[in-house]
Design a protein around this motif. Structure first.
Motif, PDB file in Angstrom:
ATOM      1  N   ASN A 360      54.640 -10.623  -0.051  1.00  0.00           N
ATOM      2  CA  ASN A 360      53.856 -10.400  -1.264  1.00  0.00           C
ATOM      3  C   ASN A 360      52.489 -11.034  -1.189  1.00  0.00           C
ATOM      4  O   ASN A 360      51.511 -10.465  -1.659  1.00  0.00           O
ATOM      5  CB  ASN A 360      54.569 -10.979  -2.493  1.00  0.00           C
ATOM      6  N   LEU A 361      52.430 -12.233  -0.626  1.00  0.00           N
ATOM      7  CA  LEU A 361      51.143 -12.912  -0.515  1.00  0.00           C
ATOM      8  C   LEU A 361      50.161 -11.996   0.223  1.00  0.00           C
ATOM      9  O   LEU A 361      49.070 -11.705  -0.260  1.00  0.00           O
ATOM     10  CB  LEU A 361      51.312 -14.237   0.242  1.00  0.00           C
ATOM     11  N   SER A 362      50.590 -11.536   1.378  1.00  0.00           N
ATOM     12  CA  SER A 362      49.658 -10.763   2.180  1.00  0.00           C
ATOM     13  C   SER A 362      49.383  -9.394   1.544  1.00  0.00           C
ATOM     14  O   SER A 362      48.248  -8.921   1.511  1.00  0.00           O
ATOM     15  CB  SER A 362      50.191 -10.697   3.607  1.00  0.00           C
ATOM     16  N   GLN A 363      50.430  -8.792   1.000  1.00  0.00           N
ATOM     17  CA  GLN A 363      50.257  -7.472   0.402  1.00  0.00           C
ATOM     18  C   GLN A 363      49.350  -7.532  -0.846  1.00  0.00           C
ATOM     19  O   GLN A 363      48.479  -6.698  -1.034  1.00  0.00           O
ATOM     20  CB  GLN A 363      51.653  -6.911   0.070  1.00  0.00           C
ATOM     21  N   ARG A 364      49.556  -8.563  -1.658  1.00  0.00           N
ATOM     22  CA  ARG A 364      48.732  -8.713  -2.870  1.00  0.00           C
ATOM     23  C   ARG A 364      47.265  -8.879  -2.492  1.00  0.00           C
ATOM     24  O   ARG A 364      46.386  -8.226  -3.023  1.00  0.00           O
ATOM     25  CB  ARG A 364      49.151 -10.001  -3.624  1.00  0.00           C
ATOM     26  N   VAL A 365      47.021  -9.772  -1.551  1.00  0.00           N
ATOM     27  CA  VAL A 365      45.639 -10.097  -1.198  1.00  0.00           C
ATOM     28  C   VAL A 365      44.968  -8.899  -0.525  1.00  0.00           C
ATOM     29  O   VAL A 365      43.848  -8.513  -0.867  1.00  0.00           O
ATOM     30  CB  VAL A 365      45.607 -11.350  -0.296  1.00  0.00           C
ATOM     31  N   ASN A 425      50.410 -19.073  -2.487  1.00  0.00           N
ATOM     32  CA  ASN A 425      50.889 -18.310  -3.641  1.00  0.00           C
ATOM     33  C   ASN A 425      50.528 -19.014  -4.944  1.00  0.00           C
ATOM     34  O   ASN A 425      50.150 -18.369  -5.927  1.00  0.00           O
ATOM     35  CB  ASN A 425      52.400 -18.083  -3.550  1.00  0.00           C
ATOM     36  N   GLY A 426      50.645 -20.353  -4.925  1.00  0.00           N
ATOM     37  CA  GLY A 426      50.263 -21.130  -6.116  1.00  0.00           C
ATOM     38  C   GLY A 426      48.774 -20.933  -6.413  1.00  0.00           C
ATOM     39  O   GLY A 426      48.367 -20.778  -7.570  1.00  0.00           O
ATOM     40  N   TYR A 427      47.990 -20.905  -5.365  1.00  0.00           N
ATOM     41  CA  TYR A 427      46.532 -20.727  -5.507  1.00  0.00           C
ATOM     42  C   TYR A 427      46.212 -19.338  -6.091  1.00  0.00           C
ATOM     43  O   TYR A 427      45.384 -19.222  -6.988  1.00  0.00           O
ATOM     44  CB  TYR A 427      45.906 -20.940  -4.128  1.00  0.00           C
ATOM     45  N   VAL A 428      46.904 -18.314  -5.607  1.00  0.00           N
ATOM     46  CA  VAL A 428      46.666 -16.965  -6.160  1.00  0.00           C
ATOM     47  C   VAL A 428      46.956 -16.976  -7.663  1.00  0.00           C
ATOM     48  O   VAL A 428      46.143 -16.517  -8.472  1.00  0.00           O
ATOM     49  CB  VAL A 428      47.577 -15.883  -5.520  1.00  0.00           C
ATOM     50  N   TRP A 434      42.632 -11.202 -10.072  1.00  0.00           N
ATOM     51  CA  TRP A 434      42.603  -9.932 -10.818  1.00  0.00           C
ATOM     52  C   TRP A 434      41.831 -10.090 -12.132  1.00  0.00           C
ATOM     53  O   TRP A 434      41.236  -9.146 -12.608  1.00  0.00           O
ATOM     54  CB  TRP A 434      44.036  -9.421 -11.064  1.00  0.00           C
ATOM     55  N   LYS A 435      41.844 -11.329 -12.674  1.00  0.00           N
ATOM     56  CA  LYS A 435      41.070 -11.561 -13.902  1.00  0.00           C
ATOM     57  C   LYS A 435      39.594 -11.725 -13.564  1.00  0.00           C
ATOM     58  O   LYS A 435      38.717 -11.326 -14.320  1.00  0.00           O
ATOM     59  CB  LYS A 435      41.543 -12.859 -14.571  1.00  0.00           C
ATOM     60  N   LEU A 436      39.358 -12.357 -12.392  1.00  0.00           N
ATOM     61  CA  LEU A 436      37.966 -12.636 -11.999  1.00  0.00           C
ATOM     62  C   LEU A 436      37.171 -11.350 -11.752  1.00  0.00           C
ATOM     63  O   LEU A 436      35.952 -11.342 -11.798  1.00  0.00           O
ATOM     64  CB  LEU A 436      37.938 -13.492 -10.724  1.00  0.00           C
ATOM     65  N   ARG A 437      37.900 -10.285 -11.475  1.00  0.00           N
ATOM     66  CA  ARG A 437      37.240  -9.018 -11.144  1.00  0.00           C
ATOM     67  C   ARG A 437      36.182  -8.672 -12.203  1.00  0.00           C
ATOM     68  O   ARG A 437      35.077  -8.260 -11.875  1.00  0.00           O
ATOM     69  CB  ARG A 437      38.287  -7.909 -11.058  1.00  0.00           C
ATOM     70  N   LEU A 448      39.276 -14.368  -2.616  1.00  0.00           N
ATOM     71  CA  LEU A 448      39.958 -13.447  -1.693  1.00  0.00           C
ATOM     72  C   LEU A 448      39.645 -13.799  -0.244  1.00  0.00           C
ATOM     73  O   LEU A 448      40.499 -13.672   0.643  1.00  0.00           O
ATOM     74  CB  LEU A 448      39.578 -11.991  -1.997  1.00  0.00           C
ATOM     75  N   TYR A 449      38.438 -14.290  -0.010  1.00  0.00           N
ATOM     76  CA  TYR A 449      38.100 -14.692   1.360  1.00  0.00           C
ATOM     77  C   TYR A 449      38.939 -15.898   1.786  1.00  0.00           C
ATOM     78  O   TYR A 449      39.508 -15.920   2.888  1.00  0.00           O
ATOM     79  CB  TYR A 449      36.608 -15.016   1.499  1.00  0.00           C
ATOM     80  N   VAL A 450      39.041 -16.884   0.915  1.00  0.00           N
ATOM     81  CA  VAL A 450      39.834 -18.082   1.223  1.00  0.00           C
ATOM     82  C   VAL A 450      41.285 -17.673   1.502  1.00  0.00           C
ATOM     83  O   VAL A 450      41.925 -18.146   2.457  1.00  0.00           O
ATOM     84  CB  VAL A 450      39.754 -19.105   0.059  1.00  0.00           C
ATOM     85  N   LEU A 451      41.786 -16.760   0.715  1.00  0.00           N
ATOM     86  CA  LEU A 451      43.159 -16.301   0.920  1.00  0.00           C
ATOM     87  C   LEU A 451      43.311 -15.544   2.235  1.00  0.00           C
ATOM     88  O   LEU A 451      44.270 -15.753   2.978  1.00  0.00           O
ATOM     89  CB  LEU A 451      43.596 -15.421  -0.254  1.00  0.00           C
ATOM     90  N   ALA A 452      42.361 -14.688   2.527  1.00  0.00           N
ATOM     91  CA  ALA A 452      42.454 -13.900   3.767  1.00  0.00           C
ATOM     92  C   ALA A 452      42.422 -14.837   4.978  1.00  0.00           C
ATOM     93  O   ALA A 452      43.182 -14.654   5.940  1.00  0.00           O
ATOM     94  CB  ALA A 452      41.319 -12.879   3.834  1.00  0.00           C
TER      95      ALA A 452
END
Ligand code: ME8
Length: 519
Positions: A360-365, A425-428, A434-437, A448-452
């Motif tokens: 999920n982490l990877s798919q969401r991001v 996941n906690g960070y996401v 999705w709100k920041l959009r 999203l960059y930090v997550l990637a």
């Protein structure tokens, strides 16, 4: 590269009396993960596995199958090679003890022991368990109600009386103890080391190293009436594969002594007592470590053919996925302990950790990047404290994982990675991109960059455990093949903002019950 570090690791060579099962796959899997890890960490690796094809047990199994032993071993050994391919093992060599290179090495080893004065002719009378290919003293045996004598392993013993050559094992006890003392990590885990030490302290008897009552083995040089004891033959495989007796061969010089012999706890004594004694007597260097892992049971029961509960790794992989079972086996049980296989724990790991946490982490991001960043690696802005905190954990992973891998603590290595999966996941959840959009699109790009980048690190480090699925994950992150080593974890390998990414697809499906009916 002249100064490239080297790493040589081996699995036991498996008896070809039976079909390969989950226990064999487990030992080789552990070695495969370590071999892949070391390669990614810049080592020149030699990873050896193979089959143990001589001895009375194999001869009897061939007879029972109505086959000539060579024909029989050719077929069963092939099953082990097929399993290794199926499991995606990355061994560099597969040795068979019936190969001429090995017969030559065994005979050379024998001659060295003989020349050293450590072999003498006598006669053996005592108990022997064909199943274990091992000699036992009367005091080690228990008697069943019907008068049978049973070894501690559960194998039935028979009385053997025959002329035999002996190896002067009794002369090596003190030297072995001094060696264990000087090399505290020679036998791991520590509890096993204590077992071995007290066995040796109890005093060693000379070891019968030849048999005359059957033929299926390596002839003793100069006395064809004897064949070499199958364990002397089998243990020598580790050095055969480096080119021994040619001590000038490139492989011998590069790889001997081995860094690690991985074994199950059932065969520790052969590896931690007999093998080092043979090597000392032959004046050859000793391996650096023997690691004895635990034993798998099936839903609480001992795995055995007679109980009909042998776990076939191929069936398991067809049900749950190959990388899923690779992950499960090393994750479920602290490496070294015994472990129990159960379908419910397999499903829990697969759904909870692979599908939910990592998948999920990877798919969401990746889908947010596909939707909101035009399918391109986002351009980060200035990093916040939260970003730095997650990235610090991400960058700190390699040292931790390396430390655990060097001690064969696969479960801790995986846990060190999972700490970051959970933190990401906690960070996401906390950053809620999705709100920041709408609220702050520039901040969304940074998040999203930090997550990637975090996912890139997680994936690079998880490759040894799940090479195929994680390879797909790295494809989706656009990480080129040559940027997947640990050296590329640093800034040089960082994702390039603006680089186009392929369409993301989930790689860790959930297991739903109907799957078992289909699969
Ligand atoms: O002993 N759980 O071969 P072998 C975990 N030829 N591991 C298991 C297992 C289980 N239930 N069952 C088997 C021999 N194993 C000799 C070795 S080496 C020079 C010669 C694994 O076919 C484990 O690694 O009986 C164990 O040590 C090995 O298979 C025994 O394989």
């Amino acid at each position: 590269m002249a100064d490239q570090p080297t790493y040589y690791l081996t699995t036991p060579i498996y008896y070809v009396n039976d079909a390969p099962h989950i226990g064999h796959a487990y030992t080789t899997l552990a070695c495969d993960v370590l071999a892949r890890f070391k390669r990614l960490d810049g080592y020149n690796v030699k990873f050896l596995t193979g089959t143990d094809e001589h001895g009375q047990k194999v001869e009897k199994s061939a007879e029972a199958a109505g086959k000539d032993p060579q024909e029989f071993t050719d077929a069963v050994s092939q099953n082990f090679r097929d399993l290794a391919d199926f499991m995606n093992f990355s061994h560099d060599d597969f040795i068979r003890t019936t190969e001429p290179r090995h017969i030559a090495a065994c005979q050379a080893m024998w001659k060295r022991l003989e020349e050293a004065g450590d072999i003498y002719l006598g006669s053996y009378s005592g108990w022997y368990a064909v199943r274990d290919e091992a000699f036992y003293g009367e005091d080690e045996l228990t008697k069943t109600a019907d008068g049978k004598r049973i070894a501690p392993s559960g194998a039935e013993v028979e009385w053997v009386e025959e002329p035999s050559y002996f190896f002067k094992l009794s002369a090596w006890g003190d030297k072995l103890l001094a060696f264990y003392d000087a090399h505290p990590d020679f036998i791991l885990p520590e509890s096993r080391r204590n077992e071995v030490t007290s066995f040796v302290k109890g005093g060693l008897n000379d070891l019968s190293v030849s048999r005359t009552t059957f033929k299926w083995g390596v002839p003793v040089p100069g006395d064809d009436a004897h064949i070499m004891y199958v364990w002397l033959d089998a243990l020598t495989n580790y050095i055969t594969a480096t080119g021994f007796p040619d001590e000038q061969s490139a492989d011998y010089k590069t790889f001997w002594p081995a860094d690690l012999h991985m074994v199950g706890k059932d065969i520790l004594r052969f590896h931690a007592v007999y093998w080092p004694a043979f090597l000392m007597a032959a004046d050859l260097p000793l391996p650096k470590r023997i690691f004895a892992h635990g034993w798998w049971t099936n839903e609480g029961q001992k795995i055995s053919k007679s109980l009909g509960n042998v776990i076939d790794p191929i069936e398991l992989a067809n049900t749950y996925g190959l990388d899923q079972i690779r992950y499960f086996m090393l994750r479920e049980v602290p490496f070294g302990n015994d472990g129990d296989f159960s379908h419910s724990s397999m499903i829990n790991r697969m759904n909870g950790e692979l599908a939910n946490d990592l998948g999920n982490l990877s798919q969401r991001v990746l889908s947010m990047i596909a939707k909101n960043c035009d399918g391109k690696v986002p351009e980060p802005g200035e990093l916040s404290d939260d970003d730095h905190a997650l990235l610090a954990q991400t960058h700190g992973m390699l040292d931790k994982v390396r430390h655990h891998m060097d001690r064969q603590e696969f479960h801790h290595a995986i846990e060190s990675i999972w700490i970051v999966v959970r933190a990401a996941n906690g960070y996401v959840d906390h950053q809620a991109p999705w709100k920041l959009r709408k609220e702050d699109p520039a901040r969304m790009l940074t998040v999203l960059y930090v997550l990637a980048e975090t996912i890139r690190h997680l994936a690079i480090l998880l490759q040894p455990v799940m090479p195929q699925t994680i390879g797909q994950m790295l494809d989706q992150l656009g990480v080129p093949e040559d940027a997947r080593t640990f050296a590329a974890l640093g800034e040089g390998g960082a994702l390039k903002p603006g680089a186009a990414l392929p369409k993301p697809e989930g790689v860790f499906p959930r297991f739903v019950e109907e799957d078992s009916a289909n699969g």
